[in-house]
Design a protein around this motif. Structure first.
Motif, short mmCIF file in Angstrom:
data_model
loop_
_atom_site.label_atom_id
_atom_site.label_comp_id
_atom_site.label_asym_id
_atom_site.label_seq_id
_atom_site.Cartn_x
_atom_site.Cartn_y
_atom_site.Cartn_z
N ASN A 3 0.83 -1.22 0.00
CA ASN A 3 0.00 0.00 0.00
C ASN A 3 0.86 1.26 0.00
O ASN A 3 0.58 2.21 -0.73
N GLY A 4 1.91 1.25 0.80
CA GLY A 4 2.79 2.41 0.86
C GLY A 4 3.52 2.64 -0.45
O GLY A 4 3.69 3.78 -0.89
N GLY A 5 3.97 1.56 -1.09
CA GLY A 5 4.67 1.69 -2.37
C GLY A 5 3.78 2.22 -3.47
O GLY A 5 4.18 3.08 -4.25
N VAL A 6 2.55 1.71 -3.52
CA VAL A 6 1.59 2.20 -4.52
C VAL A 6 1.26 3.66 -4.25
O VAL A 6 1.20 4.48 -5.18
N SER A 7 1.07 4.01 -3.00
CA SER A 7 0.78 5.40 -2.64
C SER A 7 1.92 6.32 -3.04
O SER A 7 1.69 7.41 -3.59
N ARG A 8 3.15 5.90 -2.79
CA ARG A 8 4.30 6.71 -3.16
C ARG A 8 4.38 6.88 -4.67
O ARG A 8 4.63 7.98 -5.18
N LEU A 9 4.18 5.80 -5.42
CA LEU A 9 4.22 5.87 -6.87
C LEU A 9 3.13 6.80 -7.41
O LEU A 9 3.38 7.63 -8.29
N ASP A 10 1.93 6.68 -6.86
CA ASP A 10 0.86 7.59 -7.27
C ASP A 10 1.19 9.03 -6.93
O ASP A 10 0.94 9.94 -7.73
N GLN A 11 1.74 9.26 -5.75
CA GLN A 11 2.08 10.63 -5.36
C GLN A 11 3.17 11.21 -6.25
O GLN A 11 3.09 12.36 -6.67
N ASP A 12 4.17 10.40 -6.58
CA ASP A 12 5.21 10.86 -7.49
C ASP A 12 4.61 11.22 -8.85
O ASP A 12 4.99 12.22 -9.47
N ALA A 13 3.66 10.41 -9.33
CA ALA A 13 3.00 10.69 -10.61
C ALA A 13 2.18 11.97 -10.52
O ALA A 13 2.20 12.81 -11.44
N ARG A 14 1.47 12.15 -9.42
CA ARG A 14 0.67 13.38 -9.24
C ARG A 14 1.57 14.61 -9.17
O ARG A 14 1.25 15.64 -9.74
N ALA A 22 -1.46 5.14 -12.82
CA ALA A 22 -2.17 4.34 -13.83
C ALA A 22 -2.70 5.17 -14.98
O ALA A 22 -3.02 4.63 -16.04
N GLU A 23 -2.80 6.48 -14.81
CA GLU A 23 -3.32 7.35 -15.86
C GLU A 23 -2.22 8.07 -16.64
O GLU A 23 -2.52 8.83 -17.56
N VAL A 24 -0.96 7.86 -16.29
CA VAL A 24 0.14 8.47 -17.03
C VAL A 24 0.23 7.75 -18.38
O VAL A 24 0.48 6.55 -18.45
N ALA A 25 0.01 8.51 -19.45
CA ALA A 25 -0.18 7.89 -20.78
C ALA A 25 1.09 7.37 -21.43
O ALA A 25 1.07 6.32 -22.06
N TRP A 26 2.18 8.06 -21.28
CA TRP A 26 3.39 7.70 -22.03
C TRP A 26 4.26 6.73 -21.24
O TRP A 26 4.57 6.96 -20.07
N GLU A 27 4.66 5.66 -21.90
CA GLU A 27 5.51 4.66 -21.25
C GLU A 27 6.80 5.28 -20.72
O GLU A 27 7.23 4.97 -19.61
N ALA A 28 7.41 6.16 -21.50
CA ALA A 28 8.67 6.79 -21.06
C ALA A 28 8.48 7.54 -19.74
O ALA A 28 9.37 7.52 -18.88
N ASP A 29 7.33 8.18 -19.58
CA ASP A 29 7.05 8.89 -18.33
C ASP A 29 6.85 7.92 -17.17
O ASP A 29 7.29 8.17 -16.05
N VAL A 31 8.22 4.95 -16.99
CA VAL A 31 9.54 4.37 -16.70
C VAL A 31 10.33 5.30 -15.78
O VAL A 31 10.96 4.85 -14.81
N VAL A 32 10.28 6.59 -16.04
CA VAL A 32 10.99 7.55 -15.18
C VAL A 32 10.46 7.46 -13.75
O VAL A 32 11.25 7.48 -12.79
#
Length: 90
Positions: A3-14, A22-29, A31-32
């Motif tokens: 849960n913490g890892g998914v939350s961190r990944l989502d927060q980094d994306a936001r 899950a809504e970041v469209a470009w694969e390159a983005d 991957v970063v």
């Protein structure tokens, strides 16, 4: 940890894209974003579980070129070690 890892990944994306991961469209983005967490326990756990699950499913082996265990065939020296044709010969 999950849960913490998914939350961190989502927060980094936001923070970077104003969207959940899950809504970041470009694969390159994406991957970063993953590279930003690849040293985390979360990423390493997901990575190791994915690898183990792939190698435990014979039906997917042809998709990534795995020929199966070589131990019962004399090991990789006698079974596939020299099959790589994309490395320069030395």
């Amino acid at each position: 940890m999950i849960n913490g890892g998914v939350s961190r990944l989502d927060q980094d994306a936001r923070d970077r894209h104003k969207l959940p991961y899950a809504e970041v469209a470009w694969e390159a983005d994406r991957v970063v974003l993953l590279q930003g967490i690849e040293q985390s326990d979360f990423f390493q756990k997901i990575r190791s579980d994915l690898i183990a699950s792939l190698y435990n499913q014979k039906e997917v082996w042809p998709k990534f070129g795995y020929e199966g265990s070589s131990a019962e065939h004399g090991g990789y020296i006698n079974r596939g070690f020299a099959d790589i044709d994309w490395l320069p010969k030395v």
